[in-house]
Design a protein around this motif. Structure first.
Motif, PDB file in Angstrom:
ATOM      1  N   LEU A   1       8.006  -3.383   9.716  1.00 18.41           N
ATOM      2  CA  LEU A   1       7.195  -4.383   9.008  1.00 18.41           C
ATOM      3  C   LEU A   1       8.080  -5.316   8.201  1.00 18.41           C
ATOM      4  O   LEU A   1       7.864  -6.535   8.175  1.00 18.41           O
ATOM      5  N   TYR A   2       9.080  -4.765   7.536  1.00 21.06           N
ATOM      6  CA  TYR A   2       9.988  -5.583   6.737  1.00 21.06           C
ATOM      7  C   TYR A   2      10.741  -6.573   7.635  1.00 21.06           C
ATOM      8  O   TYR A   2      10.880  -7.751   7.292  1.00 21.06           O
ATOM      9  N   GLU A   3      11.208  -6.099   8.790  1.00 21.38           N
ATOM     10  CA  GLU A   3      11.899  -6.981   9.728  1.00 21.38           C
ATOM     11  C   GLU A   3      10.980  -8.094  10.208  1.00 21.38           C
ATOM     12  O   GLU A   3      11.382  -9.259  10.296  1.00 21.38           O
ATOM     13  N   ARG A   4       9.742  -7.742  10.526  1.00 22.08           N
ATOM     14  CA  ARG A   4       8.765  -8.751  10.964  1.00 22.08           C
ATOM     15  C   ARG A   4       8.507  -9.754   9.841  1.00 22.08           C
ATOM     16  O   ARG A   4       8.440 -10.957  10.077  1.00 22.08           O
TER      17      ARG A   4
ATOM     18  N   ARG B   1       0.831  -1.209   0.000  1.00 23.85           N
ATOM     19  CA  ARG B   1       0.000   0.000   0.000  1.00 23.85           C
ATOM     20  C   ARG B   1       0.861   1.252   0.000  1.00 23.85           C
ATOM     21  O   ARG B   1       0.486   2.269  -0.562  1.00 23.85           O
ATOM     22  N   GLY B   2       1.991   1.162   0.677  1.00 26.19           N
ATOM     23  CA  GLY B   2       2.920   2.280   0.692  1.00 26.19           C
ATOM     24  C   GLY B   2       2.469   3.480   1.500  1.00 26.19           C
ATOM     25  O   GLY B   2       2.989   4.571   1.325  1.00 26.19           O
ATOM     26  N   ASP B   3       1.506   3.281   2.382  1.00 28.55           N
ATOM     27  CA  ASP B   3       1.000   4.413   3.155  1.00 28.55           C
ATOM     28  C   ASP B   3       1.445   4.381   4.611  1.00 28.55           C
ATOM     29  O   ASP B   3       0.811   4.959   5.472  1.00 28.55           O
ATOM     30  N   VAL B   4       2.574   3.733   4.871  1.00 26.36           N
ATOM     31  CA  VAL B   4       3.110   3.694   6.227  1.00 26.36           C
ATOM     32  C   VAL B   4       4.411   4.493   6.262  1.00 26.36           C
ATOM     33  O   VAL B   4       5.123   4.600   5.264  1.00 26.36           O
ATOM     34  N   ALA B   5       4.699   5.041   7.418  1.00 27.09           N
ATOM     35  CA  ALA B   5       5.915   5.828   7.594  1.00 27.09           C
ATOM     36  C   ALA B   5       7.150   4.943   7.411  1.00 27.09           C
ATOM     37  O   ALA B   5       7.088   3.714   7.556  1.00 27.09           O
ATOM     38  N   LEU B   6       8.265   5.573   7.108  1.00 27.51           N
ATOM     39  CA  LEU B   6       9.507   4.849   6.853  1.00 27.51           C
ATOM     40  C   LEU B   6       9.889   3.929   8.006  1.00 27.51           C
ATOM     41  O   LEU B   6      10.204   2.757   7.792  1.00 27.51           O
ATOM     42  N   GLU B   7       9.862   4.422   9.222  1.00 28.50           N
ATOM     43  CA  GLU B   7      10.231   3.600  10.383  1.00 28.50           C
ATOM     44  C   GLU B   7       9.300   2.402  10.527  1.00 28.50           C
ATOM     45  O   GLU B   7       9.743   1.304  10.843  1.00 28.50           O
TER      46      GLU B   7
END
Length: 79
Positions: free
Chosen positions: A38-41, A27-33
């Motif tokens: 999320l990527y780590e999870r 979706r791309g609507d989340v902040a960078l941090e």
């Protein structure tokens, strides 16, 4: 997102959580941090699923060996 620790998740729960992570990132609507978290999870969920599949493959091979059937598996695709 569930608060259940990844190590306690079933394969199906982890796959559903991984799909949720992918959806959020796409979706791309989340902040960078948050994207990084999320990527780590997602990476941890992917590793958990791969481990669950490996264990299942080993169990199937043990059953096949006990039955006197040929053994050998191909790795699961996509993980």
């Amino acid at each position: 997102m569930t608060d259940k620790p990844i190590a306690e998740m079933s394969f199906e729960e982890a796959m559903a959580a991984l799909e949720g992570v992918g959806t959020q990132l796409e979706r791309g609507d989340v902040a960078l941090e948050q994207s990084i978290a999320l990527y780590e999870r997602g990476a941890k969920l992917k590793a958990h699923c791969a481990d669950k599949l490996r264990v299942a493959e080993e169990k199937v091979e043990m059953i096949r060996a006990q039955e006197g059937r040929a053994t050998g598996t191909a790795p699961a695709e996509g993980l």
